[in-house]
Design a protein around this motif. Structure first.
Motif, PDB file in Angstrom:
ATOM      1  N   UNK A  46       0.924  -1.260   0.043  1.00 19.61           N
ATOM      2  CA  UNK A  46       0.070   0.084  -0.040  1.00 19.61           C
ATOM      3  C   UNK A  46       0.747   1.357  -0.001  1.00 19.61           C
ATOM      4  N   UNK A  47       0.228   2.415  -0.158  1.00 20.81           N
ATOM      5  CA  UNK A  47       1.235   3.718   0.186  1.00 20.81           C
ATOM      6  C   UNK A  47       0.397   4.233   1.434  1.00 20.81           C
ATOM      7  N   UNK A  48       1.366   4.585   2.385  1.00 24.36           N
ATOM      8  CA  UNK A  48       1.170   5.144   3.564  1.00 24.36           C
ATOM      9  C   UNK A  48       1.349   6.648   3.537  1.00 24.36           C
ATOM     10  N   UNK A  49      -0.188   7.264   3.676  1.00 26.59           N
ATOM     11  CA  UNK A  49      -0.121   8.449   3.783  1.00 26.59           C
ATOM     12  C   UNK A  49       0.527   9.340   4.673  1.00 26.59           C
ATOM     13  N   UNK A  50       0.514   8.590   5.920  1.00 28.93           N
ATOM     14  CA  UNK A  50       1.485   9.450   7.078  1.00 28.93           C
ATOM     15  C   UNK A  50       2.870   9.069   7.047  1.00 28.93           C
TER      16      UNK A  50
END
Length: 126
Positions: A46-50
């Motif tokens: 996934x892509x971690x926004x944080x």
């Protein structure tokens, strides 16, 4: 390549669902790089926004998600990732699902409706 339209939406919601039970485990986001890696490795990325970077599910906990099926919706802006969840828990708080709190309709009060599978303090050692 068929699939989500990352030109229209560079960061798309990704719903992780247990392939055997159908239980919704979590909601995360994918960019095109995470999507391509997921296709290639058959492990959820996934892509971690944080964190502002790719997040390979289970990279710290060992609770990886082996992808069994991948779907995208009619608008090509959401994916459904059917997985085998290693370790029995998708949630970083130690629950099988990130959706472990139920909101009471009418009052808005919430309560925990699941039991922890693991202790986050032990797994993450922070």
């Amino acid at each position: 390549m068929d699939g989500p339209d990352f030109e229209k939406t560079p960061l798309i919601p990704a719903i992780a669902q247990d392939a055997a039970s159908g239980k919704v485990l979590m909601l995360a986001y994918m960019n095109e790089e995470a999507y391509v890696e997921t296709l290639a490795t058959r492990r959820a990325c996934y892509f971690s926004r944080s964190r502002g970077r790719l997040w390979r599910k289970g990279e710290e906990s060992g609770h990886v998600q082996h992808v069994k099926q991948l779907f995208y919706d009619c608008d090509a802006d959401t994916v459904l990732v059917k997985v085998d969840q290693v370790g029995g828990a998708a949630c970083h708080e130690g629950y099988e699902s990130c959706f472990f709190r139920e909101i009471e309709l009418g009052t808005g009060a919430s309560r925990i409706v699941a039991e922890r599978v693991f202790d986050p303090a032990e797994v993450y050692k922070r």
